[in-house]
Motif scaffolding. Structure first.
Motif, PDB file in Angstrom:
ATOM      1  N   LYS A   1      67.209 -24.035 -39.647  1.00 48.73           N
ATOM      2  CA  LYS A   1      65.942 -24.404 -38.794  1.00 48.73           C
ATOM      3  C   LYS A   1      65.011 -24.230 -39.903  1.00 48.73           C
ATOM      4  O   LYS A   1      64.990 -22.851 -40.109  1.00 48.73           O
ATOM      5  CB  LYS A   1      66.115 -23.559 -37.455  1.00 48.73           C
ATOM      6  CG  LYS A   1      65.176 -24.191 -36.652  1.00 48.73           C
ATOM      7  CD  LYS A   1      65.174 -23.599 -35.117  1.00 48.73           C
ATOM      8  CE  LYS A   1      64.507 -24.345 -34.257  1.00 48.73           C
ATOM      9  NZ  LYS A   1      64.657 -23.859 -32.781  1.00 48.73           N
ATOM     10  N   VAL A   2      64.144 -25.290 -40.032  1.00 53.04           N
ATOM     11  CA  VAL A   2      63.092 -25.074 -40.770  1.00 53.04           C
ATOM     12  C   VAL A   2      61.954 -25.688 -40.194  1.00 53.04           C
ATOM     13  O   VAL A   2      61.863 -26.831 -39.583  1.00 53.04           O
ATOM     14  CB  VAL A   2      63.186 -25.751 -42.250  1.00 53.04           C
ATOM     15  CG1 VAL A   2      62.199 -25.747 -43.082  1.00 53.04           C
ATOM     16  CG2 VAL A   2      64.342 -25.234 -42.738  1.00 53.04           C
ATOM     17  N   ARG A   3      60.830 -24.908 -39.848  1.00 51.33           N
ATOM     18  CA  ARG A   3      59.546 -25.529 -39.476  1.00 51.33           C
ATOM     19  C   ARG A   3      59.850 -25.951 -38.261  1.00 51.33           C
ATOM     20  O   ARG A   3      59.264 -27.192 -37.421  1.00 51.33           O
ATOM     21  CB  ARG A   3      58.826 -26.311 -40.132  1.00 51.33           C
ATOM     22  CG  ARG A   3      58.412 -25.837 -41.514  1.00 51.33           C
ATOM     23  CD  ARG A   3      57.921 -26.873 -42.324  1.00 51.33           C
ATOM     24  NE  ARG A   3      58.051 -26.404 -43.875  1.00 51.33           N
ATOM     25  CZ  ARG A   3      58.105 -27.411 -44.725  1.00 51.33           C
ATOM     26  NH1 ARG A   3      57.840 -28.817 -44.412  1.00 51.33           N
ATOM     27  NH2 ARG A   3      58.148 -27.381 -45.925  1.00 51.33           N
ATOM     28  N   GLY A   4      60.804 -25.478 -37.117  1.00 51.22           N
ATOM     29  CA  GLY A   4      61.036 -25.872 -35.922  1.00 51.22           C
ATOM     30  C   GLY A   4      62.251 -27.099 -35.877  1.00 51.22           C
ATOM     31  O   GLY A   4      62.461 -27.551 -34.788  1.00 51.22           O
TER      32      GLY A   4
ATOM     33  N   PRO B   1      59.384 -17.453 -43.241  1.00 44.24           N
ATOM     34  CA  PRO B   1      59.705 -18.208 -41.873  1.00 44.24           C
ATOM     35  C   PRO B   1      58.104 -18.695 -41.255  1.00 44.24           C
ATOM     36  O   PRO B   1      57.232 -18.154 -41.427  1.00 44.24           O
ATOM     37  CB  PRO B   1      60.192 -17.299 -40.976  1.00 44.24           C
ATOM     38  CG  PRO B   1      60.893 -16.435 -41.746  1.00 44.24           C
ATOM     39  CD  PRO B   1      59.967 -16.199 -43.011  1.00 44.24           C
ATOM     40  N   ALA B   2      58.290 -20.069 -41.128  1.00 46.91           N
ATOM     41  CA  ALA B   2      57.002 -20.957 -40.661  1.00 46.91           C
ATOM     42  C   ALA B   2      56.338 -21.458 -41.782  1.00 46.91           C
ATOM     43  O   ALA B   2      55.264 -22.089 -41.496  1.00 46.91           O
ATOM     44  CB  ALA B   2      56.246 -20.095 -39.587  1.00 46.91           C
ATOM     45  N   ALA B   3      56.375 -21.016 -42.724  1.00 48.87           N
ATOM     46  CA  ALA B   3      55.809 -21.585 -44.162  1.00 48.87           C
ATOM     47  C   ALA B   3      56.710 -21.745 -45.395  1.00 48.87           C
ATOM     48  O   ALA B   3      56.392 -21.393 -46.230  1.00 48.87           O
ATOM     49  CB  ALA B   3      54.647 -20.490 -44.437  1.00 48.87           C
ATOM     50  N   GLU B   4      57.818 -22.452 -44.870  1.00 45.73           N
ATOM     51  CA  GLU B   4      58.855 -22.506 -45.928  1.00 45.73           C
ATOM     52  C   GLU B   4      58.574 -23.660 -46.883  1.00 45.73           C
ATOM     53  O   GLU B   4      57.795 -24.634 -46.508  1.00 45.73           O
ATOM     54  CB  GLU B   4      60.264 -23.079 -45.147  1.00 45.73           C
ATOM     55  CG  GLU B   4      60.662 -21.801 -44.267  1.00 45.73           C
ATOM     56  CD  GLU B   4      60.367 -22.079 -42.795  1.00 45.73           C
ATOM     57  OE1 GLU B   4      60.893 -21.338 -41.997  1.00 45.73           O
ATOM     58  OE2 GLU B   4      59.422 -22.767 -42.408  1.00 45.73           O
ATOM     59  N   LYS B   5      59.244 -23.379 -48.055  1.00 41.60           N
ATOM     60  CA  LYS B   5      59.209 -24.487 -49.202  1.00 41.60           C
ATOM     61  C   LYS B   5      60.368 -24.958 -49.284  1.00 41.60           C
ATOM     62  O   LYS B   5      61.476 -24.362 -49.113  1.00 41.60           O
ATOM     63  CB  LYS B   5      58.789 -23.971 -50.269  1.00 41.60           C
ATOM     64  CG  LYS B   5      57.236 -23.530 -50.231  1.00 41.60           C
ATOM     65  CD  LYS B   5      56.598 -22.845 -51.841  1.00 41.60           C
ATOM     66  CE  LYS B   5      55.446 -22.383 -51.718  1.00 41.60           C
ATOM     67  NZ  LYS B   5      54.914 -21.861 -53.154  1.00 41.60           N
TER      68      LYS B   5
ATOM     69  N   LEU C   1      61.069 -33.666 -42.749  1.00 44.78           N
ATOM     70  CA  LEU C   1      60.189 -32.682 -43.526  1.00 44.78           C
ATOM     71  C   LEU C   1      59.814 -32.997 -45.197  1.00 44.78           C
ATOM     72  O   LEU C   1      60.738 -33.724 -45.910  1.00 44.78           O
ATOM     73  CB  LEU C   1      60.992 -31.413 -43.712  1.00 44.78           C
ATOM     74  CG  LEU C   1      61.619 -30.898 -42.333  1.00 44.78           C
ATOM     75  CD1 LEU C   1      62.710 -29.895 -42.319  1.00 44.78           C
ATOM     76  CD2 LEU C   1      60.450 -30.112 -41.551  1.00 44.78           C
TER      77      LEU C   1
ATOM     78  N   ARG D   1      64.960 -17.604 -47.880  1.00 41.35           N
ATOM     79  CA  ARG D   1      63.671 -17.196 -47.206  1.00 41.35           C
ATOM     80  C   ARG D   1      63.617 -15.759 -47.178  1.00 41.35           C
ATOM     81  O   ARG D   1      64.744 -15.166 -47.275  1.00 41.35           O
ATOM     82  CB  ARG D   1      63.660 -17.764 -45.789  1.00 41.35           C
ATOM     83  CG  ARG D   1      63.281 -19.093 -45.739  1.00 41.35           C
ATOM     84  CD  ARG D   1      63.172 -19.738 -44.280  1.00 41.35           C
ATOM     85  NE  ARG D   1      64.474 -19.923 -43.862  1.00 41.35           N
ATOM     86  CZ  ARG D   1      64.722 -20.668 -42.936  1.00 41.35           C
ATOM     87  NH1 ARG D   1      63.858 -21.242 -42.090  1.00 41.35           N
ATOM     88  NH2 ARG D   1      66.174 -20.710 -42.348  1.00 41.35           N
TER      89      ARG D   1
END
Length: 423
Positions: free
Chosen positions: A330-333, A362-366, A397, A420
């Motif tokens: 799961k990335v950015r929801g 988390p919530a600011a992934e690249k 994404l 992460r």
């Protein structure tokens, strides 16, 4: 005494392949005629055209999530979701079922009336079990098929079986001390518990000399621990949907594929076979006419070992269980899964391995897509931009793209790497 269960194990590989490919059109035809779900999935397919691995690879992969969904949709009319060719009164295909099992999901699996329906006798024989042996079976007889899978295989060999089931360690150890079984089947962890408890109590088990274990990893260190206590433990790879897939031999070099299945190694989440030696998802077509699953994705990762098994068995070998193909992250929801990377690869033919690296917090992934490309592809300045656009279209994404030289990414079957920071 023969070292092999039957002559099928040592036949010429070309003869085996020819026999499997000759049987494949019959399997497809029976599935279409007796399995409504297979008829839908294989609509328009002419069975006589499916007589090669290349043709088989054109058929869709059936994954467990789809099998479960179809069973749920038809739960009240057909608990098997239209995949079984056998059943009982009131089902679309009445008759032919001896037992029915429930696995987590819940998923329902039939068992037919043929002897050794799950084909487990071959694995037991390779582990040293012989007619007249007493087998202590510590797999579950409750709901799931594991206990029956082993018991029917043991009976096919002419063995007697003590149905120990799971748990009740003290009672099971008492039975072993008094019955003195020749072999054990069950999980390796429970066998270790039993042997440790026996040592603590001073209980002698002099007849116990062999074991066939499954359901958990049994690394060489644990096999050596068993051997030091007089028990030669062998592994087998089986599922509730397919029965036996592959088994270990005295050579201890990989798992030999069973004679009753066709195994492919495909891109995780995809459907195209990978090159020999590459890690991918194990996809199995079973020749079982009662439950004709065609290109069933197990969700397990493995790879084909090169060369022949030193035991003399000539079938293909698998490296063993190397992880799960479902690497959904799961990335950015949003969930990203291997199947989406397979879609990206299909849009850009000629790519090598792919790996999507998730980094940051988390919530600011690249996201970084690393893609193996040839020298000529790397010179195409727009390729990275095209790949980035494909990732965004497929996953919704944004991702950076790094073009890599062929062979530079690890051959571990991993398409999504979660790097992460969670601290």
């Amino acid at each position: 005494m023969s070292e092999f269960y039957d002559a099928l194990e040592t036949r010429d590989p070309g003869a085996r392949e020819a026999a499997l490919m000759a049987a494949l059109p019959q399997v497809v035809a029976r599935a279409q005629a007796h399995s409504s779900a297979a008829a839908e999935l294989l609509a328009g397919v002419q069975p006589q055209d499916v007589g090669s691995r290349a043709a088989l690879a054109q058929l869709p992969v059936l994954r467990k999530s789809e099998l479960l969904q179809r069973q749920r949709e038809r739960r009240h009319g057909d608990p098997f979701g239209g995949f079984a060719a056998i059943g009982w009164n009131g089902l679309p295909r009445p008759g032919g079922a001896r037992r029915v099992f429930q696995s987590p999901g819940p998923l329902y699996e039939p068992e037919g009336t043929a002897p050794d329906w799950w084909r487990m006798a071959r694995a037991l024989f390779a582990a040293g079990f012989r007619s007249g042996d007493l087998v202590h079976n510590s797999f579950s007889y409750h709901l799931t098929p594991a206990g029956s899978i082993m018991e029917t295989g043991a009976h096919a060999l002419g063995c007697a079986v003590f149905p120990g089931g799971v748990g009740n360690t003290e009672l099971q150890l008492q039975a072993m001390a008094e019955l003195q079984p020749h072999g054990y089947v069950g999980t390796p962890s429970f066998l270790k518990i039993l042997l440790e408890r026996a040592a603590e109590q001073g209980t002698a088990l002099p007849q116990l000399s062999k074991a066939l274990v499954s359901g958990e990893a049994c690394p060489p260190s644990l096999q050596a621990w068993f051997a030091a206590r007089g028990v030669q433990a062998f592994q087998c790879y089986a599922t509730a949907d397919l029965g036996l897939i592959a088994y270990e031999t005295a050579a201890r070099q990989g798992l030999v594929v069973d004679e009753g299945v066709i195994v492919e190694i495909v891109q995780p989440g995809g459907s195209e076979p990978v090159a020999e030696g590459e890690i991918g998802e194990v996809v199995v077509t079973t020749l079982n006419p009662d439950y004709p699953l065609i290109r069933f994705g197990t969700g397990d990762l493995s790879a084909v070992l090169p060369g022949a098994c030193p035991s003399g068995r000539s079938n293909v070998r698998l490296r063993g269980w190397l992880g799960r193909a479902d690497q959904a992250t799961k990335v950015r929801g949003m969930f990203v899964h291997p199947g989406q990377l397979a879609q990206v690869a299909q849009r850009h033919p000629g790519l090598g391995r792919l790996r999507l690296v998730v980094s940051g917090e988390p919530a600011a992934e690249k996201l970084l897509l690393r893609a193996e490309v040839t020298e000529s592809q790397a010179q195409a300045l727009e390729l990275a931009q095209l790949l980035a656009a494909s990732v965004r279209e497929v996953t919704k994404l944004r991702a950076e793209v790094e073009l890599c030289t062929p062979g530079s990414l690890p051959n571990d079957g991993k398409l999504i790497e979660d790097s992460r920071r969670y601290d």
